[in-house]
Design an enzyme around this catalytic site. Structure first.
Site, PDB file in Angstrom:
ATOM      1  N   VAL A  34      -5.473   4.349   2.924  1.00  0.00           N
ATOM      2  CA  VAL A  34      -6.335   3.691   2.317  1.00  0.00           C
ATOM      3  C   VAL A  34      -6.003   2.169   1.957  1.00  0.00           C
ATOM      4  CG1 VAL A  34      -6.992   3.528  -0.282  1.00  0.00           C
ATOM      5  CG2 VAL A  34      -6.307   5.709   0.634  1.00  0.00           C
ATOM      6  N   ALA A  76      -2.120  -1.460   1.089  1.00  0.00           N
ATOM      7  CA  ALA A  76      -2.476  -0.126   1.790  1.00  0.00           C
ATOM      8  C   ALA A  76      -1.534   0.972   1.873  1.00  0.00           C
ATOM      9  CB  ALA A  76      -2.959  -0.520   3.119  1.00  0.00           C
ATOM     10  N   LYS A  77      -2.003   2.175   1.937  1.00  0.00           N
ATOM     11  CA  LYS A  77      -0.799   3.300   2.087  1.00  0.00           C
ATOM     12  C   LYS A  77      -1.433   4.280   2.827  1.00  0.00           C
ATOM     13  CE  LYS A  77       3.351   3.991   0.557  1.00  0.00           C
ATOM     14  NZ  LYS A  77       4.233   2.937   0.098  1.00  0.00           N
ATOM     15  N   GLY A  78      -0.737   5.116   3.456  1.00  0.00           N
ATOM     16  CA  GLY A  78      -1.175   6.346   4.433  1.00  0.00           C
ATOM     17  C   GLY A  78      -0.317   7.173   4.741  1.00  0.00           C
TER      18      GLY A  78
END
Ligand code: NAD
Length: 430
Positions: free
Chosen positions: A74, A119-121
């Site tokens: 994201v 962001a992060k995933g």
């Protein structure tokens, strides 16, 4: 005839993001908006992630069978620059969790004035059940699935829970194989041998202690006279515990996922590390008492460092905490209800977006060094980190004093104003 509105109504969450952690992030954002005083349309833009990718990752397992793992990335906001944020492997990973963590990354980067958005995933899996080979195949296939949206000028991943330098080396190699040459600046948190930075592994924990030491000084005491408890003895918490001890504090309790140990006289952390390595955990450390994680959080202390995971201090236990200061090394460890109770009790909270920002600060240094192909020494990195953390803390402290806001609110307001100003200057395209 009445028709459904084409867009999400103001303030409504799209169903795919309706997750407890995203609601927590939005709750904090909404709480800060009246103080931030930004344009309502800009606020509405910043409520939602810009982009989210959902993938299914097929992995050949060691027994010959095939596992399929859900993965997400994201990107919350690219207003200030490429997006930046960790990749976690955990059983609880969801799209909404990644969205919350991505939003916090936006605020964290803006607070430190780094030229990044958030962001992060992550991949929903049980990392303990994966062999090294399975983890490598999972990482490489996940990286391949992310290729359309990552890049050194677009989105730069980093380690998070249960991912490490090796994971980043595999990501860097997979990306580099696609473009045909080495691209170290595609990820941060890499081994030194492939363009990693000195101090990156320790940066988050050291940054936590830089913030705690300065806050304690401003509150009129010192680390030398403080007792500390650290929940989560992992990449962040173990470094923070050692750094607290080096700076003269008494670390009286630490824990990992299996539970904690307590010694009012102060734990011998070197001996504890040796015990952990020999016994695969800290429980049973000689001379200390075993405590559960719930008990650990309620131990009397001057500083409680939360460095495990989200949602640890909640409406159920915030009234029982016996600390004078909470420092959030983890992301989102205090729920909205927990925060409110601590506020009513007058226990200050040093918020995650400030306190654990040392990791992304040195990740930024790593990216800059990789792009320049010119590497800095430990003194330069430590001093630049101290400058960034000190400057961010000062701005949060000053706003907190001048507008009478708790530290979390002051940190969010500072960040939201930074991003909103840039968004207004750029405008909405087309
Ligand atoms: P890690 O996996 O190295 O360590 C986590 C530690 O917490 C481990 O000791 C684990 O046993 C313990 N733990 C996990 N769940 C727990 C629970 N429910 N109760 C008690 N203990 C528990 O991960 P990390 O990198 O140290 O990350 C910890 C937190 O810090 C996460 O919230 C992460 O997002 C955040 N963070 C990490 C970095 C970084 O640079 N690693 C940077 C910023 C924020």
């Amino acid at each position: 005839m009445a028709t459904e509105p084409a867009t999400t109504r103001r303030g409504e969450l799209p169903p795919e993001l309706d997750d407890p952690l995203f609601r927590q992030a939005i709750g904090q954002f909404d709480g800060a908006l009246p103080n931030a005083g930004i344009d309502p349309f800009v606020a509405e833009v910043l409520r939602y992630p810009e982009r989210a990718l959902s993938v299914s990752i097929p992995v050949r397992l060691d027994d010959g069978s095939l596992g399929i793992y859900p993965g997400y990335r994201v990107q919350h906001s690219s207003v200030l620059g490429p997006t930046k944020g960790g990749i976690r492997y955990d059983k609880a990973v969801t799209l909404g969790e990644c969205a919350a963590l991505a939003m916090w990354m936006t605020w964290k980067c803006a607070l430190l004035r780094l030229p990044y958005g958030g962001a992060k995933g992550g991949v929903r899996c049980n990392p303990r059940n994966l062999s090294l080979g399975e983890r490598e195949r999972l990482t490489r296939r996940f990286t391949a699935e992310l290729l359309p949206i990552i890049g050194p000028q677009r989105d730069i991943p980093a380690p998070d829970m249960a991912t490490d330098e090796q994971t980043m080396a595999w990501m860097m190699d997979t990306y580099s194989m696609q473009v045909g040459h080495a691209v170290p600046e595609i990820v941060t948190g890499k081994p030194l041998s492939v363009g990693g930075s000195i101090l990156r592994p320790e940066a988050t924990g050291i940054g936590v202690v830089m913030v705690v030491e300065e806050a304690v000084r401003r509150l009129g005491t010192s680390l030398e006279s403080s007792s500390c408890v650290v929940q989560g003895y992992g990449k962040v918490g173990a470094v923070a515990a050692h750094e607290l001890a080096v700076r003269g504090a008494r670390v009286v309790g630490v824990s990992d996922i299996a539970g904690g140990v307590h010694d009012e006289r102060g734990l011998d952390l070197k001996a504890l590390d040796q015990w952990r390595d020999e016994h695969e955990g800290i429980a049973g450390f000689p001379g200390s008492q075993d405590v559960s994680n719930a008990e650990l959080l309620e131990l009397p202390c001057d500083v409680l460092v939360l460095a495990a995971t989200e949602n640890q201090v909640t409406g159920a236990n915030a009234a029982n905490l016996q600390t004078k200061l909470v420092a959030e090394g983890a992301n989102g460890p205090t729920s909205l209800e927990g925060d409110e109770i601590l506020g009513e009790r007058g226990i200050p909270v040093l918020p995650d977006i400030l306190t654990n920002a040392g990791g992304v600060a040195v990740s930024y240094f790593e990216w800059v060094q990789d792009i320049q192909r010119l590497f800095w020494g430990p003194d330069e990195i430590r001093s630049r980190l101290a400058d960034l953390m000190g400057d961010a803390l000062s701005r949060v402290w000053d706003l907190s004093q001048s507008e009478g806001l708790p530290f979390r609110r002051a940190a969010l307001v500072t960040s939201i104003r930074e991003v909103a100003e840039a968004l207004e200057a750029r405008g909405i395209h087309p």
